[in-house]
Design an enzyme around this catalytic site. Structure first.
Site, PDB file in Angstrom:
ATOM      1  N   CYS A 116       0.830  -1.170   0.084  1.00 33.65           N
ATOM      2  CA  CYS A 116       0.060  -0.167  -0.038  1.00 33.65           C
ATOM      3  C   CYS A 116       0.794   1.269   0.031  1.00 33.65           C
ATOM      4  CB  CYS A 116      -1.146  -0.123   1.392  1.00 33.65           C
ATOM      5  SG  CYS A 116      -2.085  -1.331   1.074  1.00 33.65           S
ATOM      6  N   HIS A 250      -3.713   7.134   2.989  1.00 32.73           N
ATOM      7  CA  HIS A 250      -3.904   5.735   2.688  1.00 32.73           C
ATOM      8  C   HIS A 250      -5.390   5.374   3.098  1.00 32.73           C
ATOM      9  CE1 HIS A 250      -4.163   1.683   1.292  1.00 32.73           C
ATOM     10  NE2 HIS A 250      -3.784   1.407   2.549  1.00 32.73           N
ATOM     11  N   ASN A 280     -10.125  -0.260   0.272  1.00 36.63           N
ATOM     12  CA  ASN A 280      -8.599   0.045   0.172  1.00 36.63           C
ATOM     13  C   ASN A 280      -8.330  -0.553  -1.300  1.00 36.63           C
ATOM     14  OD1 ASN A 280      -5.961  -0.551   0.371  1.00 36.63           O
ATOM     15  ND2 ASN A 280      -6.075  -1.436   2.528  1.00 36.63           N
TER      16      ASN A 280
HETATM   17  N1  COA Z   1     -18.469  -9.540   8.416  1.00 41.23           N
HETATM   18  C1  COA Z   1     -18.935 -10.266   9.585  1.00 41.23           C
HETATM   19  N2  COA Z   1     -18.288 -10.293  10.722  1.00 41.23           N
HETATM   20  C2  COA Z   1     -16.684 -10.423  10.404  1.00 41.23           C
HETATM   21  C3  COA Z   1     -16.130 -10.167   9.119  1.00 41.23           C
HETATM   22  C4  COA Z   1     -16.941  -9.553   8.091  1.00 41.23           C
HETATM   23  N3  COA Z   1     -16.538  -9.419   7.117  1.00 41.23           N
HETATM   24  N4  COA Z   1     -15.014 -10.304   9.448  1.00 41.23           N
HETATM   25  C5  COA Z   1     -14.481 -10.771  10.563  1.00 41.23           C
HETATM   26  N5  COA Z   1     -15.809 -11.064  11.313  1.00 41.23           N
HETATM   27  C6  COA Z   1     -15.891 -11.449  12.563  1.00 41.23           C
HETATM   28  C7  COA Z   1     -15.091 -12.320  13.073  1.00 41.23           C
HETATM   29  O1  COA Z   1     -15.069 -13.586  12.762  1.00 41.23           O
HETATM   30  C8  COA Z   1     -15.218 -12.250  14.544  1.00 41.23           C
HETATM   31  O2  COA Z   1     -15.995 -12.863  14.999  1.00 41.23           O
HETATM   32  P1  COA Z   1     -16.120 -13.497  16.315  1.00 41.23           P
HETATM   33  O3  COA Z   1     -16.082 -12.413  17.297  1.00 41.23           O
HETATM   34  O4  COA Z   1     -17.272 -14.194  16.382  1.00 41.23           O
HETATM   35  O5  COA Z   1     -15.037 -14.363  16.359  1.00 41.23           O
HETATM   36  C9  COA Z   1     -15.614 -10.466  14.817  1.00 41.23           C
HETATM   37  O6  COA Z   1     -15.948 -10.128  13.401  1.00 41.23           O
HETATM   38  C10 COA Z   1     -14.505  -9.794  15.153  1.00 41.23           C
HETATM   39  O7  COA Z   1     -13.237  -9.984  14.498  1.00 41.23           O
HETATM   40  P2  COA Z   1     -12.069  -9.187  14.545  1.00 41.23           P
HETATM   41  O8  COA Z   1     -11.128  -9.775  13.555  1.00 41.23           O
HETATM   42  O9  COA Z   1     -11.424  -9.203  15.946  1.00 41.23           O
HETATM   43  O10 COA Z   1     -12.450  -7.704  13.973  1.00 41.23           O
HETATM   44  P3  COA Z   1     -11.990  -6.395  14.061  1.00 41.23           P
HETATM   45  O11 COA Z   1     -12.716  -5.236  15.032  1.00 41.23           O
HETATM   46  O12 COA Z   1     -10.370  -6.200  14.392  1.00 41.23           O
HETATM   47  O13 COA Z   1     -12.266  -5.764  12.514  1.00 41.23           O
HETATM   48  C11 COA Z   1     -10.535  -5.509  10.498  1.00 41.23           C
HETATM   49  C12 COA Z   1     -11.358  -6.768  11.639  1.00 41.23           C
HETATM   50  C13 COA Z   1     -10.003  -6.441   9.508  1.00 41.23           C
HETATM   51  C14 COA Z   1     -11.773  -4.573  10.203  1.00 41.23           C
HETATM   52  C15 COA Z   1      -9.565  -4.723  11.395  1.00 41.23           C
HETATM   53  O14 COA Z   1      -8.985  -5.641  12.127  1.00 41.23           O
HETATM   54  C16 COA Z   1      -9.014  -4.060  10.455  1.00 41.23           C
HETATM   55  O15 COA Z   1      -9.357  -3.113   9.784  1.00 41.23           O
HETATM   56  N6  COA Z   1      -7.343  -4.047  10.571  1.00 41.23           N
HETATM   57  C17 COA Z   1      -6.583  -3.232   9.707  1.00 41.23           C
HETATM   58  C18 COA Z   1      -6.798  -3.813   8.377  1.00 41.23           C
HETATM   59  C19 COA Z   1      -6.162  -3.026   7.349  1.00 41.23           C
HETATM   60  O16 COA Z   1      -6.469  -1.801   7.081  1.00 41.23           O
HETATM   61  N7  COA Z   1      -5.322  -3.733   6.334  1.00 41.23           N
HETATM   62  C20 COA Z   1      -4.672  -3.232   5.135  1.00 41.23           C
HETATM   63  C21 COA Z   1      -3.510  -2.395   5.751  1.00 41.23           C
HETATM   64  S1  COA Z   1      -2.889  -1.672   4.346  1.00 41.23           S
END
Ligand code: COA
Length: 345
Positions: A116, A250, A280
Site C-alpha cells: 500500500c 492511505h 482499500n
Molecule cells: N463480516 C462479519 N463479521 C466479520 C467479518 C465480516 N466481514 N470479518 C470478521 N468478522 C467477525 C470475526 O469472525 C469475529 O467474530 P467472532 O467474534 O465471532 O470471532 C468478529 O467479527 C471480530 O473480528 P476481529 O477480527 O476481531 O474484528 P476487528 O474489530 O479487528 O475488525 C478488521 C477486523 C479487519 C476490520 C480490522 O482488524 C482492520 O481493519 N484491521 C486493519 C486492516 C487493514 O487496514 N489492512 C490493510 C492495511 S494496508
C-alpha cells in the site's frame, strides 16, 4: 555537475472500474453485513474489475489522463515508476507493459512493490531523480487489481479491498515547490502480518496468490505509525500541521483515520477521505484520492498536502508536497470533474 531542480506535479489522473460492488452485494455471497462492514471500516462499496479490464488497462487509463493534463507526450517521459502488487508476471515489471502501451519508446520503467505504500515510495524516488537533475519528466503510477486475489472464504479480508489506479506527472522546475520532506520506513520483522503470498501458488497448494492479514496487528501498527510519520515529515520540513491544507492518507480503514486524527489533534475534516466508495485500493488509494480531490476542486492547485501511508512490510511512508500554481494553467483547460474517467466520479 547537474543543477538542483524541484519537482512540480503538473498532471494527475485516476481510473476505477465501473463495476460497483456494495456491502449488500457481498452479504449475498459472504457471511457479512453492511452494518458490520460500515461500523468496522467505513467502507460502503468498492470497484472490482470485470472481464476485459485488468491492472495494465487501469494504469493506462490513469496515466493517459495524467499526461493529458500535463500536456506531455509519452515520448517526452524520462522515467515511469509503478507502485503495485500486481502479479502480471514476476518479471518483466508492470511498468514495462505500461511504458510500451503508452507508446513511450525506450523510456526506463520499473516497479516498486511495497504494498500500500508503493505510490509514496515511488513518488519519493521520482523526486530524487528530479532533484539531482538526472530526469525532467516522470510518470508515477499506483495501480492494483486486488479483486483477483480476494478469497471469498475469508470474510475478514474479502470485504476490505477494491481495484483502481491513479497517476501523476512530476516535472522539473526551478521554482522551489514540490517535495518539502519525506519519510520512508520498513519493519521487516512484521512481514508475516500482511502478505500477498505466492508460496502456496508455486507449490500448487492454491490456485491463486492469497492475501494473509493479522487485522488487529495491522490496525495497531497503522494507528500508531500514521501520526508518527506525519510528525517526522513535518519536523524535517520545519512545518506544522497548520501549514498543511490537506492530509491525503492511505484509505484502509475509517477507524484508523479517526484514531490517528484524535492522536494528532486535528479534525477529521482535514483528511481527504473517499474510502466509503472505493475501499482499500492499496497503492492506488492515494493518487486516486488526490486526483479526485483536485478534480472536484476540494484540493486546490496551490495547496500543501501531506500524504501518508502504511502497508505490507510492514512499511510506512509520508511526503509533504507543496503543489504549485502552475497547475492552474493545465487545470483551466478542462471543466472540473471531466478529468477522471467516468466511473470514478
Ligand atoms: N463480516 C462479519 N463479521 C466479520 C467479518 C465480516 N466481514 N470479518 C470478521 N468478522 C467477525 C470475526 O469472525 C469475529 O467474530 P467472532 O467474534 O465471532 O470471532 C468478529 O467479527 C471480530 O473480528 P476481529 O477480527 O476481531 O474484528 P476487528 O474489530 O479487528 O475488525 C478488521 C477486523 C479487519 C476490520 C480490522 O482488524 C482492520 O481493519 N484491521 C486493519 C486492516 C487493514 O487496514 N489492512 C490493510 C492495511 S494496508
Amino acid at each position: 555537475m547537474m543543477q538542483q531542480k524541484y519537482g512540480q506535479i503538473t498532471g494527475w489522473g485516476a481510473y476505477a472500474p465501473s463495476n460497483v460492488v456494495t456491502n449488500d452485494d457481498l452479504s449475498k455471497i459472504l457471511d457479512t453485513s453492511d452494518e458490520w462492514i460500515v461500523q468496522r471500516t467505513g467502507i460502503k462499496a468498492r470497484r472490482w474489475a470485470e472481464e476485459g479490464e485488468d491492472g495494465i488497462s487501469m494504469a493506462l487509463a490513469a496515466s493517459r489522463e495524467a499526461l493529458e493534463v500535463a500536456q506531455l507526450d509519452p515520448n517526452d517521459l524520462d522515467l515511469i515508476i509503478v507502485g503495485t502488487s500486481l502479479v502480471e508476471s514476476l518479471a518483466p515489471a508492470v511498468a514495462s507493459y505500461v511504458q510500451h502501451q503508452l507508446g513511450a519508446k525506450d523510456v526506463p520503467a520499473f516497479d516498486v512493490s511495497t504494498g500500500c505504500t508503493g505510490f509514496l515510495y515511488s513518488l519519493s524516488t521520482a523526486y530524487q531523480f528530479i532533484a539531482t537533475g538526472a530526469y525532467e519528466n516522470i510518470l508515477v503510477v499506483g495501480v492494483e487489481h486486488i479483486s483477483q486475489f480476494v478469497d471469498l472464504d475469508d470474510r475478514a479480508t474479502a470485504v476490505l479491498f477494491g481495484d483502481g489506479a491513479g497517476a501523476v506527472v512530476v516535472q522539473a522546475t526551478d521554482e522551489p515547490c514540490g517535495l518539502k520532506g519525506f519519510q520512508l520506513g520498513s519493519d521487516g520483522s512484521q512481514t508475516e502480518k500482511l502478505k500477498l503470498g505466492l508460496t502456496e501458488l508455486i507449490k500448487g497448494e492454491s490456485s491463486k496468490a492469497t492475501i494473509y492479514m493479522d487485522g488487529r496487528a495491522v490496525f495497531r501498527f497503522a494507528s500508531r505509525v500514521l501520526g508518527s510519520a506525519c510528525a517526522q515529515v513535518l519536523q524535517q520540513a520545519g512545518k506544522t500541521l497548520d501549514d498543511v491544507d490537506w492530509i491525503v492518507p492511505h484509505q484502509a480503514n475509517m477507524r484508523i483515520l479517526q484514531s490517528a486524527a484524535r492522536d494528532m489533534g486535528v479534525p477529521l475534516e482535514k483528511f481527504y477521505i473517499n474510502i466509503d466508495q472505493y475501499a482499500n485500493t492499496s497503492a492506488a488509494s492515494i493518487p486516486l484520492a488526490l486526483a479526485e480531490g483536485l478534480n472536484n476542486g476540494q484540493i486546490k492547485p496551490d495547496d500543501t498536502i501531506l500524504m501518508v501511508s502504511f502497508g505490507a512490510g510492514l512499511t510506512w511512508a509520508a511526503t509533504l508536497v507543496e503543489l504549485s500554481p502552475k497547475m492552474v494553467c493545465a487545470e483551466s483547460m478542462f471543466e472540473l470533474g471531466e478529468l477522471v474517467a467516468e466511473p470514478v466520479m
